[in-house]
Scaffold this motif. Sequence first.
Motif, mmCIF file in Angstrom:
data_model
loop_
_atom_site.group_PDB
_atom_site.id
_atom_site.type_symbol
_atom_site.label_atom_id
_atom_site.label_comp_id
_atom_site.label_asym_id
_atom_site.label_seq_id
_atom_site.Cartn_x
_atom_site.Cartn_y
_atom_site.Cartn_z
ATOM 1 N N CYS A 125 0.828 -1.211 0.000
ATOM 2 C CA CYS A 125 0.000 0.000 0.000
ATOM 3 C C CYS A 125 0.862 1.261 0.000
ATOM 4 O O CYS A 125 1.928 1.312 0.590
ATOM 5 N N THR A 126 0.337 2.267 -0.644
ATOM 6 C CA THR A 126 0.968 3.589 -0.625
ATOM 7 C C THR A 126 -0.029 4.688 -0.288
ATOM 8 O O THR A 126 0.361 5.838 -0.128
ATOM 9 N N THR A 127 -1.287 4.320 -0.165
ATOM 10 C CA THR A 127 -2.306 5.337 0.114
ATOM 11 C C THR A 127 -3.069 5.058 1.413
ATOM 12 O O THR A 127 -3.402 5.986 2.137
ATOM 13 N N ARG A 128 -3.334 3.799 1.701
ATOM 14 C CA ARG A 128 -4.079 3.456 2.927
ATOM 15 C C ARG A 128 -3.101 3.289 4.069
ATOM 16 O O ARG A 128 -2.337 2.339 4.133
ATOM 17 N N ARG A 129 -3.141 4.220 5.010
ATOM 18 C CA ARG A 129 -2.149 4.226 6.076
ATOM 19 C C ARG A 129 -2.281 3.030 7.013
ATOM 20 O O ARG A 129 -1.272 2.531 7.520
ATOM 21 N N SER A 130 -3.491 2.560 7.241
ATOM 22 C CA SER A 130 -3.652 1.396 8.116
ATOM 23 C C SER A 130 -3.007 0.169 7.497
ATOM 24 O O SER A 130 -2.369 -0.637 8.189
ATOM 25 N N CYS A 131 -3.130 0.035 6.186
ATOM 26 C CA CYS A 131 -2.521 -1.081 5.469
ATOM 27 C C CYS A 131 -0.999 -1.007 5.545
ATOM 28 O O CYS A 131 -0.319 -2.018 5.765
ATOM 29 N N VAL A 132 -0.458 0.200 5.380
ATOM 30 C CA VAL A 132 0.990 0.390 5.460
ATOM 31 C C VAL A 132 1.511 0.009 6.838
ATOM 32 O O VAL A 132 2.513 -0.714 6.974
ATOM 33 N N MET A 133 0.835 0.466 7.892
ATOM 34 C CA MET A 133 1.315 0.232 9.248
ATOM 35 C C MET A 133 1.226 -1.238 9.639
ATOM 36 O O MET A 133 2.109 -1.763 10.322
ATOM 37 N N VAL A 134 0.167 -1.916 9.212
ATOM 38 C CA VAL A 134 0.039 -3.351 9.520
ATOM 39 C C VAL A 134 1.136 -4.135 8.805
ATOM 40 O O VAL A 134 1.786 -5.019 9.396
ATOM 41 N N SER A 135 1.356 -3.829 7.536
ATOM 42 C CA SER A 135 2.401 -4.519 6.770
ATOM 43 C C SER A 135 3.773 -4.249 7.351
ATOM 44 O O SER A 135 4.583 -5.174 7.526
ATOM 45 N N LEU A 136 4.052 -2.987 7.669
ATOM 46 C CA LEU A 136 5.335 -2.641 8.260
ATOM 47 C C LEU A 136 5.520 -3.332 9.605
ATOM 48 O O LEU A 136 6.604 -3.854 9.911
ATOM 49 N N GLY A 137 4.459 -3.352 10.404
ATOM 50 C CA GLY A 137 4.530 -4.004 11.709
ATOM 51 C C GLY A 137 4.837 -5.488 11.598
ATOM 52 O O GLY A 137 5.631 -6.030 12.368
ATOM 53 N N PHE A 138 4.231 -6.148 10.615
ATOM 54 C CA PHE A 138 4.486 -7.585 10.415
ATOM 55 C C PHE A 138 5.952 -7.840 10.081
ATOM 56 O O PHE A 138 6.597 -8.702 10.692
#
Length: 529
Positions: free
Chosen positions: A112-125
Motif C-alpha cells: 500500500c501507498t495510500t491506505r495508512r492502516s494497510c501500510v502500518m500493519v504490513s510494516l509491523g508484520f
Amino acid sequence: MPALRVLSSLDAARIQWYHFKAIIVAGMGLFTDAYDLFCIAPIMKMISQIYYHKDSIGTALLSTSYAIALLGTALGQIIFGYLGDRVGRRKVYGLCLLIMVFSSFGCGFSVCTTRRSCVMVSLGFFRFVLGLGIGGDYPLSATIMSEFANKRTRGAFIAAVFSMQGLGILMSSAVTMVVCVAFKNVGGGSLEKTNAAGSETLAPPESDIAWRLILMIGAIPAALTFYWRMLMPETARYTALVENNVVQAAKDMQRVMSVSMTQIDEDSSLELQQSPRSSYKLFSRRFLSRHGCDLFAASANWFLVDVVFYTSNLLLSQIFNFSNKSINSTSVYDSAFEVAKVAAIVAACSTIPGYWFTVYFIDRIGRVKIQMMGFFLMAVVYLVAGIPYSWYWSKHEKTNKGFMVLYGLIFFFSNFGPNTTTFIIPAELFPARFRSTCHGISGAAGKFGAIVGTVGFLWATKHHEDDVFLDVKRVRIAFLILGGVCIAGMIVTYFFTRETMGRSLEENEDEIGCTTSAESSSANVLFPR
C-alpha cells in the motif's frame, strides 16, 4: 570436568587473525541489529507527515511501532538461543542472518501507498519478523565469540563484537541524513505540494520511497557477510562438549587457528572416559541450584539497563530539537534529518567511545566493577539532570548545550558499563549445552525491559494523545525513576553477579552459586586460579 587440551589451547592461544575475522563477521550482525532497531525514530517522523499530516499519529500507534520489533527480538532470542544449543551455533547463525536480510527488504516493500492502516500493519508484520532474526543474532554472536576467544582477552573480543552496535546506530543516522538530503535536492527544494484534496502538505509523493529505501539499505551489510559466516566452523566447545566429538573439534580449530594436531590423540582417550553430557537438564533442581542465581542476575540486570537505554534513546529524539522551525512547519525530510542528526552526534561523541572504553578496560578492571560503575554514574547523571530539569529549559531554548552534555554522559556510561557487560557476562557463566539458551533468556528479559521503558515512558510523559512535545514535569519524574532503576541495577550487580574475568568458561561453569563482587574479588586474591 577434566580440561580437554584443545580447549585449554584455545584459552591460552595467542591473538590471531581469525579472532579479528570472527569479530568482524559476528559484529556485522550486531551492526545490522542496531541499524534496524534504531532507524525507526526518524522513520516514524517521516511516516507521521506522509500519512498523518492532518492528524496526530497517536501514542498508541507510535508505541506499538516501537514495541513490535522489540517483541520479535525477545522471542527470537529465546527461540534461536535454544536452537543454538540443540542444533548448533553455526547452522542457526546463518538462518538468523537470512531472516534479517529478507525482512529488511520486506519492510521497504510494505504494501500500500495510500491506505495508512494497510501500510502500518504490513510494516509491523515485517518489523516483527525482522525482530526474530535480530533476536537470534544476540545469543549466537556472543556465544560464538566467547567460545573462540582466549580467556585473557575474551571480554575485549566480545565487547568488540557488541561495539559494532555503535557503528550501526551511527550508520543508520548517516544513511537517513544522506537519503533525506538527496531526495530534498532531487525535488528541487519545492517541498510543499498540493494533495488530491487541494490542501498543502509538506510530504511530496516521492518521500514515500525515501523511508522505504532507508529500511532496505539495512539489509546490505548482513547480506555481504553471509558467505563468510557460513565458512565459520562450529565452535570447538560445542563440538567437544555438546556433540562429544573431541577429534573433530581439534580438526576444526586447526583449520582456522594455530592449534597443534598432536592434541588429538591425547584428547581422544579423554573422550572415551567422559560421559557424553552431564545428567542435569535446563531448569532442573540441580541447574537452578548451580546456575539459577546467575540466570536471575543476568536477566535482571539486562532488564534494568534496557529500561534505561531504550527509554533514553526514545526521549532523545523528543527532548532535543535543533531546528529553528516547529515540527509542524518543517518538511518531511527536515524533521527526519533533525532526529537523525541528534542521534548521530550522541553516537559519535558518547555511544561509540563508551563501547571502546569497555573494550580496553574490560579485561583489566573486570565485568562487575565496570557494570557497577556504569549503573552508579548513570544514576548520578539522571539525578543531576532530572532534579533541576525545568531550570535547564526555563528559557524555552531549543537546545540547552549543558543539558545535552549531561545527556550524552548517560549513553557513555551505559556503554562503558552495563549495556555492554550484560551482553558479555551471560556468554561466560553457563555450561556449553545451555550457554546460548541462557544468554537468549537473559537478552529476552532485557527486551521486555525495553518494551516497558519505551511504551511506559512514552505514555507517561505525554500531556494527552495529541501532544507533540513532552511535559516538562513528567520528564523530570521519568528521569528520577530512571535514576532509581540504575540504583536497583547496582544493587543486583553487587549482591548477585559473579566476576568472570581471567577464568576459562569451564572454570566459570564449575563455580556454584552467586557471590557478591566483594566476595568474588577476595576469592581471586586468596585462591588464585
